[in-house]
Scaffold this active site. Structure first.
Site, PDB file in Angstrom:
ATOM      1  N   PHE A 140       0.861  -1.194   0.000  1.00 41.48           N
ATOM      2  CA  PHE A 140       0.000   0.000   0.000  1.00 41.48           C
ATOM      3  C   PHE A 140       0.888   1.231   0.000  1.00 41.48           C
ATOM      4  O   PHE A 140       1.746   1.384   0.865  1.00 41.48           O
ATOM      5  CB  PHE A 140      -0.921   0.033   1.229  1.00 41.48           C
ATOM      6  CG  PHE A 140      -1.813   1.250   1.241  1.00 41.48           C
ATOM      7  CD1 PHE A 140      -2.930   1.306   0.421  1.00 41.48           C
ATOM      8  CD2 PHE A 140      -1.519   2.355   2.023  1.00 41.48           C
ATOM      9  CE1 PHE A 140      -3.742   2.438   0.392  1.00 41.48           C
ATOM     10  CE2 PHE A 140      -2.321   3.492   2.004  1.00 41.48           C
ATOM     11  CZ  PHE A 140      -3.441   3.526   1.189  1.00 41.48           C
ATOM     12  N   ASP A 224       9.464   2.864   1.050  1.00 41.78           N
ATOM     13  CA  ASP A 224       8.288   3.507   1.644  1.00 41.78           C
ATOM     14  C   ASP A 224       8.316   3.191   3.137  1.00 41.78           C
ATOM     15  O   ASP A 224       7.963   2.090   3.554  1.00 41.78           O
ATOM     16  CB  ASP A 224       7.011   2.973   0.986  1.00 41.78           C
ATOM     17  CG  ASP A 224       5.745   3.597   1.599  1.00 41.78           C
ATOM     18  OD1 ASP A 224       5.841   4.194   2.684  1.00 41.78           O
ATOM     19  OD2 ASP A 224       4.667   3.462   0.980  1.00 41.78           O
ATOM     20  N   LYS A 253       3.200  10.179   8.279  1.00 40.82           N
ATOM     21  CA  LYS A 253       2.578   9.643   9.504  1.00 40.82           C
ATOM     22  C   LYS A 253       3.224  10.169  10.791  1.00 40.82           C
ATOM     23  O   LYS A 253       2.917  11.274  11.229  1.00 40.82           O
ATOM     24  CB  LYS A 253       2.586   8.115   9.460  1.00 40.82           C
ATOM     25  CG  LYS A 253       1.535   7.548   8.496  1.00 40.82           C
ATOM     26  CD  LYS A 253       1.354   6.060   8.730  1.00 40.82           C
ATOM     27  CE  LYS A 253       0.344   5.427   7.787  1.00 40.82           C
ATOM     28  NZ  LYS A 253      -1.035   5.753   8.102  1.00 40.82           N
TER      29      LYS A 253
HETATM   30  N1  PLP Z   1       2.517   4.285   2.363  1.00 39.51           N
HETATM   31  C1  PLP Z   1       2.287   3.526   3.449  1.00 39.51           C
HETATM   32  C2  PLP Z   1       3.229   2.400   3.769  1.00 39.51           C
HETATM   33  C3  PLP Z   1       1.186   3.789   4.274  1.00 39.51           C
HETATM   34  O1  PLP Z   1       0.955   3.011   5.342  1.00 39.51           O
HETATM   35  C4  PLP Z   1       0.339   4.868   3.949  1.00 39.51           C
HETATM   36  C5  PLP Z   1      -0.856   5.156   4.774  1.00 39.51           C
HETATM   37  O2  PLP Z   1      -1.394   4.292   5.435  1.00 39.51           O
HETATM   38  C6  PLP Z   1       0.624   5.646   2.825  1.00 39.51           C
HETATM   39  C7  PLP Z   1       1.724   5.324   2.054  1.00 39.51           C
HETATM   40  C8  PLP Z   1      -0.242   6.825   2.461  1.00 39.51           C
HETATM   41  O3  PLP Z   1      -0.055   7.838   3.390  1.00 39.51           O
HETATM   42  P1  PLP Z   1      -1.151   9.001   3.571  1.00 39.51           P
HETATM   43  O4  PLP Z   1      -2.405   8.360   4.040  1.00 39.51           O
HETATM   44  O5  PLP Z   1      -0.520   9.937   4.563  1.00 39.51           O
HETATM   45  O6  PLP Z   1      -1.302   9.662   2.249  1.00 39.51           O
END
Ligand code: PLP
Length: 400
Positions: A140, A224, A253
């Site tokens: 994700f 990520d 986050k």
């Molecule tokens: N990447 C990862 C690993 C995530 O857990 C998340 C959100 O849960 C995102 C990207 C997307 O982040 P945001 O919700 O701040 O756009």
């Protein structure tokens, strides 16, 4: 205007876009590990707004930093420098080992910036055929079209296509990555621990293998660490557990402790890929969010929160492993690193129902990967808080 909880819930029912599934109460304030709803019910927050509230709720250093900065300067745009932002850039580079940072407002935006960085890097080097990304099944990365394209789960992607420019390999399968590395690949993008996919750590040796494959094919390795970063696993980045450095990393986050901020960190060799005008953000790096993130990093260091995440993570892992053994009939496994862990329920268990019952008993967790109950507490959590959460879950599992 609506004043009580019932009236506000009615406002939600009538006016909020119904793309979420909130429970029927309204949170009003928090302190430390606890939050309260408008009717005075208290909840133990072991999810931290999905790994966001690093310092818990109402941490005096964070609230003071935000209040002081709000009174001084909130916004100037990137037409101008601002002091907290430059101090934050310095602190982030020192903690992360990267040389450059671009600021934005969310994880998704950090991913978008990182994908653009990779494409543009090769474009500038005259390797214009390199525009594909190898990403992973069950990953994700966010919900805008670029971040969604690299996300490897149908439940997020369905109905939003066409989504292109990406190939998904099975997570943990280095041979499949090798097969995907055609000359048009610009980058490999990986979550060292797949968060939304179910808190699945990469198998040992997989991240170093990706580094080696990327290098051999002249592609970039992008991390990520939006969910796993900022100390949650006991190190600043989860990548560090494998002794590997990515070429660029996305953070968000936990960085702002609840104030929206995202960051793309990269090596010096990528500093020319996004020249003035090629990418930007109105709010990114604004003084308010920067001051909040700076306070988070200062407390992270001064209160030893990374060491604490490692220590309490070991305790949580031991407790969850014991829970999985005791309730073998209902629990498939428990896994995770530091303060990002999950209890995976067997398919016959109604995971959402169990989450609701936990909440009704005053403990907040989130779901990850369908059957996973995720623990992602504030890094200031106490062992007794973790024990309380595990004990409540234990009691509910006993009653199944
Ligand atoms: N990447 C990862 C690993 C995530 O857990 C998340 C959100 O849960 C995102 C990207 C997307 O982040 P945001 O919700 O701040 O756009």
């Amino acid at each position: 205007m609506a004043t009580d909880q019932a009236a506000l819930l009615e406002a939600a029912r009538r006016h909020l876009y119904p793309n979420y599934r909130q429970p029927p109460f309204v949170l009003s304030h928090g302190r430390g590990l606890h939050v309260w709803d408008l009717e005075g019910r208290r909840y133990l927050d072991l999810c931290a707004g999905i790994a966001v509230s690093t310092l818990g709720h109402g941490h005096p250093r964070l609230t003071r930093a935000i209040a002081e900065q709000a009174g001084k300067l909130i916004h100037v745009s990137n037409y101008f420098f601002n002091e907290p932002n430059l101090r934050l850039a310095e602190a982030l580079c020192r903690l992360s080992g990267f040389e450059r940072v671009f600021f934005c407002n969310s994880g998704t935006e950090a991913i978008e910036a990182m994908l653009k960085l990779a494409r543009r890097h090769f474009f500038d080097r005259g390797e214009r055929e390199r525009h594909q990304v190898v990403a992973f099944e069950n990953s994700f990365h966010g919900r805008t079209l670029g971040a969604l394209a690299v996300t490897g789960q149908a439940k997020y992607r369905d109905g939003f296509g066409p989504l292109s420019g990406v190939r998904h390999a099975p997570f943990g399968d280095a041979a499949a990555v090798e097969r995907a590395m055609t000359p048009d690949v610009a980058a490999i993008l990986v979550e060292p621990i797949q968060g939304e996919g179910g808190v699945t750590p990469a198998p040992p040796g997989f991240i170093p293998a990706l580094r080696e494959i990327a290098d051999r094919h002249g592609a970039l390795l992008l991390a990520d660490e939006i969910q796993s970063g900022v100390g949650r696993t006991g190190r600043f980045f989860a990548f560090e557990h494998e002794g590997v450095r990515a070429d660029a990393t996305a953070l968000a986050k936990g960085l702002g402790g609840g104030v929206p901020i995202g960051a793309l960190l990269c090596r010096e060799m990528l500093s020319g890929a996004l020249p003035p005008g090629s990418h930007g953000s109105t709010f990114g790096g604004n003084p308010l969010a920067s001051a909040a993130a700076l306070a988070v990093l200062e407390v992270l260091e001064s209160e030893g929160l990374m060491e604490r995440a490692a220590r309490l993570g070991r305790h949580l892992a031991a407790r969850l492993a014991a829970l999985a053994e005791t309730h073998e009939r209902h629990v498939a496994t428990a896994r995770g690193v530091g303060l990002l862990q999950v209890v995976v329920l067997r398919d016959h268990v109604d995971a959402r129902g169990l989450l609701e019952r936990l909440r009704e008993g005053g403990v907040l967790l989130t779901l990850a990967g369908g059957q996973g109950l995720r623990f992602s507490p504030p890094l200031v959590v106490e062992q007794a808080d973790l024990d309380e959460g595990v004990d409540r879950l234990d009691a509910l599992l006993k009653g199944l």
